[in-house]
Motif scaffolding. Structure first.
Motif, mmCIF file in Angstrom:
data_model
loop_
_atom_site.group_PDB
_atom_site.id
_atom_site.type_symbol
_atom_site.label_atom_id
_atom_site.label_comp_id
_atom_site.label_asym_id
_atom_site.label_seq_id
_atom_site.Cartn_x
_atom_site.Cartn_y
_atom_site.Cartn_z
ATOM 1 N N GLY A 4 -11.213 1.305 8.492
ATOM 2 C CA GLY A 4 -10.620 0.104 7.914
ATOM 3 C C GLY A 4 -9.609 0.325 6.811
ATOM 4 N N THR A 5 -8.848 1.407 6.862
ATOM 5 C CA THR A 5 -7.749 1.552 5.905
ATOM 6 C C THR A 5 -6.415 1.501 6.653
ATOM 7 N N VAL A 6 -5.396 1.041 5.949
ATOM 8 C CA VAL A 6 -4.040 1.123 6.482
ATOM 9 C C VAL A 6 -3.343 2.311 5.816
ATOM 10 N N PRO A 7 -2.389 2.901 6.486
ATOM 11 C CA PRO A 7 -1.830 2.545 7.790
ATOM 12 C C PRO A 7 -2.665 3.080 8.959
ATOM 13 N N LYS A 17 -9.212 -7.999 7.824
ATOM 14 C CA LYS A 17 -8.606 -7.014 8.737
ATOM 15 C C LYS A 17 -8.804 -7.432 10.186
ATOM 16 N N ASP A 24 -4.878 7.517 11.896
ATOM 17 C CA ASP A 24 -5.280 6.620 10.807
ATOM 18 C C ASP A 24 -5.297 7.312 9.451
ATOM 19 N N GLN A 25 -4.470 8.352 9.334
ATOM 20 C CA GLN A 25 -4.214 8.967 8.033
ATOM 21 C C GLN A 25 -2.699 8.960 7.852
ATOM 22 N N SER A 26 -2.257 8.490 6.695
ATOM 23 C CA SER A 26 -0.810 8.354 6.484
ATOM 24 C C SER A 26 -0.065 9.677 6.653
ATOM 25 N N LEU A 54 -5.771 -7.147 3.474
ATOM 26 C CA LEU A 54 -6.892 -6.211 3.310
ATOM 27 C C LEU A 54 -8.237 -6.938 3.370
ATOM 28 N N CYS A 113 0.841 -1.204 0.000
ATOM 29 C CA CYS A 113 0.000 0.000 0.000
ATOM 30 C C CYS A 113 0.879 1.258 0.000
ATOM 31 N N PRO A 114 0.669 2.146 -0.981
ATOM 32 C CA PRO A 114 1.523 3.343 -1.049
ATOM 33 C C PRO A 114 1.361 4.286 0.147
ATOM 34 N N TYR A 115 0.158 4.315 0.719
ATOM 35 C CA TYR A 115 -0.034 5.161 1.914
ATOM 36 C C TYR A 115 0.754 4.576 3.094
ATOM 37 N N ARG A 145 4.574 5.268 2.671
ATOM 38 C CA ARG A 145 5.110 6.583 3.057
ATOM 39 C C ARG A 145 5.120 6.745 4.566
HETATM 40 N N1 LIG Z 1 -6.379 8.497 3.335
HETATM 41 C C1 LIG Z 1 -5.835 7.241 3.785
HETATM 42 C C2 LIG Z 1 -5.936 6.234 2.658
HETATM 43 C C3 LIG Z 1 -5.392 4.872 3.023
HETATM 44 C C4 LIG Z 1 -5.886 3.782 2.063
HETATM 45 O O1 LIG Z 1 -6.771 4.015 1.234
HETATM 46 N N2 LIG Z 1 -5.323 2.554 2.166
HETATM 47 C C5 LIG Z 1 -5.818 1.460 1.370
HETATM 48 C C6 LIG Z 1 -4.743 0.496 0.933
HETATM 49 S S1 LIG Z 1 -3.566 1.230 -0.127
HETATM 50 C C7 LIG Z 1 -6.772 0.642 2.231
HETATM 51 O O2 LIG Z 1 -6.478 0.336 3.369
HETATM 52 N N3 LIG Z 1 -7.944 0.293 1.672
HETATM 53 C C8 LIG Z 1 -8.911 -0.479 2.374
HETATM 54 C C9 LIG Z 1 -9.294 -1.726 1.662
HETATM 55 O O3 LIG Z 1 -8.790 -1.958 0.554
HETATM 56 O O4 LIG Z 1 -10.079 -2.488 2.227
HETATM 57 C C10 LIG Z 1 -4.408 7.462 4.260
HETATM 58 O O5 LIG Z 1 -3.756 8.403 3.784
HETATM 59 O O6 LIG Z 1 -3.928 6.735 5.154
#
Ligand SMILES: N[C@@H](CCC(=O)N[C@@H](CS)C(=O)NCC(=O)O)C(=O)O
Length: 211
Positions: A58-61, A47, A71-73, A44, A20-22, A25
């Protein structure tokens, strides 16, 4: 004794996903700042409940701190460099940085997904998607990087690291097509980050964490 100390001095916990690019970083900023943490690699599709309890979106990181959940990168990156910023990643003009990062996380990310998954967007012309990505992001980057080694000048900053994983992903969708683009300075910048010890350290594989 070891166990007692672990409980008293709880390390930050990072829920992450390698590709995951977020998350990339965030991991780069945390590693750069020398933050010791417990890495929890997730899937993913599966989780962990403890992650969702801390951050229902539910997003990483996700970074769990003693009294705080980030919970925001970008918040994680900023928190990391507040802990330690040996090379001055945070010495930046906030407005200029924001313009780059918003463009990356906003429209460019949309175009990246369209470029990566053309089957999900049968209504779009792939050549037009590439063209817009070039004009929006890659050519302005090329212009900046023709003038200086990094996006904001002669020194690496948080902006380079925030954007690099997305340009990497873009380049990898169709490597031979990317190789044909006339973006010499951007390619050099990309290679430098790809080859960096920092990036390679955060791309080490971790077994999936089991709750
Ligand atoms: N705005 C968030 C976006 C993070 C994001 O979208 N991560 C994706 C993976 S790259 C994710 O966890 N998606 C949830 C999923 O696919 O279930 C951040 O900057 O941390």
């Amino acid at each position: 004794m070891g166990k007692m100390l672990d409980n008293i001095l709880m390390k930050p916990i990072l829920y992450s996903y390698r590709r995951c690019p977020y998350a990339m970083r965030a991991r780069m900023a945390l590693k750069y700042a020398g933050v010791e943490l417990e890495h929890r690699e997730i899937e993913l599709r599966n989780k962990p409940q403890s992650m969702l309890a801390a951050s229902p979106k539910g997003t990483v990181p996700v970074l769990l701190l003693d009294q705080l959940v980030l919970d925001q990168s970008l918040d994680i990156m900023h928190w990391a460099i507040e802990q330690s910023d040996p090379d001055g990643w945070g010495n930046i003009d906030d407005e200029i940085s924001q313009v780059w990062i918003e463009k990356n996380d906003g429209r460019f990310k949309v175009l990246l997904d369209q470029y990566k998954y053309p089957n999900r967007h049968p209504e779009l012309d792939p050549a037009a998607v590439l063209e817009e990505a070039l004009h929006l992001m890659l050519l302005p980057m090329e212009n900046a990087l023709q003038h200086s080694q990094y996006l904001l000048g002669s020194k690496i900053t948080l902006v380079d690291i925030a954007i690099f994983p997305f340009i990497r992903q873009f380049s990898m969708v169709d490597q031979s097509k990317f190789d044909q683009l006339t973006l010499p300075a951007t390619k050099k910048w990309l290679s430098k980050h790809l080859e960096s010890d920092l990036f390679n350290a955060v791309m080490q594989k971790h077994p999936v964490w089991v709750e």
